[in-house]
Each structure stands twice: as C-alpha cells, then as structure tokens.
Scaffold this motif. Structure first.
Motif, PDB file in Angstrom:
ATOM      1  N   TYR A  37       4.666   0.444 -14.066  1.00  0.00           N
ATOM      2  CA  TYR A  37       5.403   0.636 -12.820  1.00  0.00           C
ATOM      3  C   TYR A  37       5.497   2.122 -12.456  1.00  0.00           C
ATOM      4  N   ALA A  38       5.824   2.957 -13.430  1.00  0.00           N
ATOM      5  CA  ALA A  38       5.921   4.398 -13.179  1.00  0.00           C
ATOM      6  C   ALA A  38       4.558   4.986 -12.826  1.00  0.00           C
ATOM      7  N   ALA A  39       3.506   4.545 -13.520  1.00  0.00           N
ATOM      8  CA  ALA A  39       2.167   5.053 -13.228  1.00  0.00           C
ATOM      9  C   ALA A  39       1.753   4.718 -11.801  1.00  0.00           C
ATOM     10  N   VAL A  40       2.068   3.521 -11.357  1.00  0.00           N
ATOM     11  CA  VAL A  40       1.717   3.116  -9.999  1.00  0.00           C
ATOM     12  C   VAL A  40       2.573   3.866  -8.979  1.00  0.00           C
ATOM     13  N   HIS A  41       3.885   3.883  -9.172  1.00  0.00           N
ATOM     14  CA  HIS A  41       4.775   4.431  -8.147  1.00  0.00           C
ATOM     15  C   HIS A  41       4.865   5.948  -8.154  1.00  0.00           C
ATOM     16  N   GLN A  42       4.679   6.574  -9.295  1.00  0.00           N
ATOM     17  CA  GLN A  42       4.737   8.035  -9.350  1.00  0.00           C
ATOM     18  C   GLN A  42       3.346   8.633  -9.545  1.00  0.00           C
ATOM     19  N   GLY A  43       2.612   8.124 -10.512  1.00  0.00           N
ATOM     20  CA  GLY A  43       1.313   8.698 -10.857  1.00  0.00           C
ATOM     21  C   GLY A  43       0.252   8.539  -9.792  1.00  0.00           C
ATOM     22  N   SER A  44       0.338   7.504  -8.967  1.00  0.00           N
ATOM     23  CA  SER A  44      -0.685   7.292  -7.937  1.00  0.00           C
ATOM     24  C   SER A  44      -0.176   7.604  -6.529  1.00  0.00           C
ATOM     25  N   ALA A  45       0.976   8.255  -6.437  1.00  0.00           N
ATOM     26  CA  ALA A  45       1.580   8.526  -5.130  1.00  0.00           C
ATOM     27  C   ALA A  45       0.706   9.407  -4.243  1.00  0.00           C
ATOM     28  N   ALA A  46      -0.124  10.259  -4.832  1.00  0.00           N
ATOM     29  CA  ALA A  46      -0.980  11.133  -4.030  1.00  0.00           C
ATOM     30  C   ALA A  46      -2.141  10.366  -3.385  1.00  0.00           C
ATOM     31  N   ALA A  47      -2.474   9.196  -3.922  1.00  0.00           N
ATOM     32  CA  ALA A  47      -3.640   8.459  -3.434  1.00  0.00           C
ATOM     33  C   ALA A  47      -3.294   7.191  -2.668  1.00  0.00           C
ATOM     34  N   TYR A  48      -2.138   6.605  -2.940  1.00  0.00           N
ATOM     35  CA  TYR A  48      -1.751   5.343  -2.314  1.00  0.00           C
ATOM     36  C   TYR A  48      -0.384   5.509  -1.657  1.00  0.00           C
ATOM     37  N   GLY A  49      -0.238   4.933  -0.488  1.00  0.00           N
ATOM     38  CA  GLY A  49       1.022   5.017   0.243  1.00  0.00           C
ATOM     39  C   GLY A  49       2.083   4.098  -0.339  1.00  0.00           C
ATOM     40  N   PRO A  50       3.329   4.224   0.138  1.00  0.00           N
ATOM     41  CA  PRO A  50       4.435   3.413  -0.380  1.00  0.00           C
ATOM     42  C   PRO A  50       4.194   1.907  -0.270  1.00  0.00           C
ATOM     43  N   GLU A  51       3.619   1.473   0.844  1.00  0.00           N
ATOM     44  CA  GLU A  51       3.364   0.042   1.019  1.00  0.00           C
ATOM     45  C   GLU A  51       2.324  -0.453   0.008  1.00  0.00           C
ATOM     46  N   GLU A  52       1.298   0.342  -0.219  1.00  0.00           N
ATOM     47  CA  GLU A  52       0.267  -0.025  -1.191  1.00  0.00           C
ATOM     48  C   GLU A  52       0.836  -0.080  -2.615  1.00  0.00           C
ATOM     49  N   ARG A  53       1.621   0.917  -2.963  1.00  0.00           N
ATOM     50  CA  ARG A  53       2.209   0.944  -4.312  1.00  0.00           C
ATOM     51  C   ARG A  53       3.180  -0.215  -4.513  1.00  0.00           C
ATOM     52  N   ALA A  54       3.926  -0.562  -3.466  1.00  0.00           N
ATOM     53  CA  ALA A  54       4.856  -1.690  -3.568  1.00  0.00           C
ATOM     54  C   ALA A  54       4.105  -3.011  -3.726  1.00  0.00           C
ATOM     55  N   ALA A  55       2.933  -3.122  -3.112  1.00  0.00           N
ATOM     56  CA  ALA A  55       2.133  -4.337  -3.260  1.00  0.00           C
ATOM     57  C   ALA A  55       1.502  -4.416  -4.647  1.00  0.00           C
ATOM     58  N   TRP A  56       1.103  -3.287  -5.183  1.00  0.00           N
ATOM     59  CA  TRP A  56       0.443  -3.197  -6.490  1.00  0.00           C
ATOM     60  C   TRP A  56       1.440  -3.489  -7.610  1.00  0.00           C
ATOM     61  N   ALA A  57       2.617  -2.899  -7.520  1.00  0.00           N
ATOM     62  CA  ALA A  57       3.653  -3.087  -8.544  1.00  0.00           C
ATOM     63  C   ALA A  57       4.967  -3.327  -7.818  1.00  0.00           C
ATOM     64  N   PRO A  58       5.231  -4.586  -7.435  1.00  0.00           N
ATOM     65  CA  PRO A  58       6.358  -4.869  -6.559  1.00  0.00           C
ATOM     66  C   PRO A  58       7.750  -4.707  -7.163  1.00  0.00           C
ATOM     67  N   SER A  59       7.879  -4.810  -8.473  1.00  0.00           N
ATOM     68  CA  SER A  59       9.219  -4.786  -9.060  1.00  0.00           C
ATOM     69  C   SER A  59       9.247  -3.970 -10.341  1.00  0.00           C
ATOM     70  N   PRO A  60      10.340  -3.253 -10.561  1.00  0.00           N
ATOM     71  CA  PRO A  60      10.468  -2.549 -11.844  1.00  0.00           C
ATOM     72  C   PRO A  60      10.670  -3.515 -13.016  1.00  0.00           C
ATOM     73  N   GLU A  61      10.954  -4.757 -12.708  1.00  0.00           N
ATOM     74  CA  GLU A  61      11.098  -5.782 -13.755  1.00  0.00           C
ATOM     75  C   GLU A  61       9.778  -6.537 -13.906  1.00  0.00           C
ATOM     76  N   PRO A  62       9.376  -6.825 -15.132  1.00  0.00           N
ATOM     77  CA  PRO A  62       8.124  -7.570 -15.325  1.00  0.00           C
ATOM     78  C   PRO A  62       8.185  -8.955 -14.682  1.00  0.00           C
ATOM     79  N   ALA A  63       7.082  -9.343 -14.079  1.00  0.00           N
ATOM     80  CA  ALA A  63       6.965 -10.686 -13.511  1.00  0.00           C
ATOM     81  C   ALA A  63       6.864 -11.695 -14.654  1.00  0.00           C
ATOM     82  N   PRO A  64       7.224 -12.945 -14.389  1.00  0.00           N
ATOM     83  CA  PRO A  64       7.040 -13.973 -15.429  1.00  0.00           C
ATOM     84  C   PRO A  64       5.574 -13.994 -15.876  1.00  0.00           C
ATOM     85  N   GLY A  65       5.355 -14.063 -17.168  1.00  0.00           N
ATOM     86  CA  GLY A  65       4.011 -14.098 -17.716  1.00  0.00           C
ATOM     87  C   GLY A  65       3.392 -12.731 -17.978  1.00  0.00           C
ATOM     88  N   TRP A  66       4.102 -11.654 -17.626  1.00  0.00           N
ATOM     89  CA  TRP A  66       3.556 -10.304 -17.828  1.00  0.00           C
ATOM     90  C   TRP A  66       3.184 -10.072 -19.296  1.00  0.00           C
TER      91      TRP A  66
END
Length: 171
Positions: A37-66
């Motif tokens: 989650y941190a890598a997607v939302h912080q580490g990739s912020a220079a390359a992907y916008g907020p909407e893209e990062r939210a779609a890639w990793a929607p929740s700070p909590e693991p999804a069922p089956g993670w």
C-alpha cells in the motif's frame, strides 16, 4: 495440494547484517500489504495520479484472500529487524507477481537483493523464462537487471486504466 513450492535461499543476509531475506509465512499478510500500500501510494506518486493509485491499492487494509494470494507462490520477504521492508513473489510458472519495497527503503539495494534471490530460485527450479507486468516505476529497475520489454499495456483496475509493461527475462 495447491501449487508446487519453489525452493529459495533461506535466512540469507543482505546489504547489512540487520537486513535479511526469509520466506513468507502465515501471518505476514498484513505487514506485506502495508508495504504494498505504501509503495503504491507514496513510492509511485510521481508516476501515477491519485485516482490510479486508489484503483491499484484501494484500501490500507488487506482485501479478503490477500494473504492466501501472497502465500500461493514463492514469496521472499526482506526484513530489517522484525519489520518487512520489501517482498517479491514468484509463481510456479515463472511469473513475478508482486515486487514491492517500502518507499523509505527504495534505492538501498533491497529490490536488487530480492530480485537476485528470486532469479536464483527460478534457475534452481529449472525455469527458463520469467515474466512480469512492470509499473512505470518498476520498468527501469527491471531493464537494469536484464529484462526485456515485450509490450506496453493498459489494464483496468476498479474502472481505472493503469499503464504497465509486459517484460521478460530469459534465464
């Protein structure tokens, strides 16, 4: 039952004595997800916008089956002290599914150490080709490690298009 497990280097010391690789085990899911989650939302912020990062990793909590997904392949964790700071997952068919490093630890050789161990694991298993889908951020890392780009693609996650690159590494 389940997919065959690949062998990997165990307890290998890396970069510094307090940083080591170990296999993922039950219970590691939440900590690995926090890195993801941190890598997607912080580490990739220079390359992907907020909407893209939210779609890639929607929740700070693991999804069922993670955790089950994490443990389905051969997952190696980079651990500093008792904290997970990176991980990579290799599927039995040679697909590199996950490859993430905590944003505050990027550029310290953790990804390279994980990559080297995953490649060694794949070779030991007799795999001749590795594949992955690399993000805009990961693409230069893979290129530096000898991977070849085979195509640019747009994948849809939660209704949002994300650009990534199909890449392969002949072993």
């Amino acid at each position: 039952m389940g997919r065959p497990r690949l062998s990997y280097p165990r307890g290998r010391d890396l970069i510094a004595p307090r940083l080591r690789l170990r296999p993922a085990r039950p219970g590691d899911g939440p900590a690995a997800h926090a890195v993801f989650y941190a890598a997607v939302h912080q580490g990739s912020a220079a390359a992907y916008g907020p909407e893209e990062r939210a779609a890639w990793a929607p929740s700070p909590e693991p999804a069922p089956g993670w955790e089950e997904r994490l443990l389905a392949g051969t997952t190696l964790l980079a651990e500093a002290g008792r904290k997970i700071v990176g991980f990579m997952t290799l599927d039995a068919d040679g697909h590199l599914e996950f490859a993430y490093v905590a944003p505050d630890r990027m550029g310290q050789g953790i990804g390279a150490a994980l990559h080297d161990a995953i490649v060694a694991t794949a070779r030991k298993a007799g795999l001749g080709l590795l594949t992955t889908e690399a993000s805009l951020i990961a693409r230069p890392f893979y290129a530096r490690h000898g991977w070849r780009e085979t195509g640019r693609q747009s994948v849809i996650r939660h209704g949002v298009a994300l650009t990534n690159f199909r890449m392969e590494l002949a072993l």
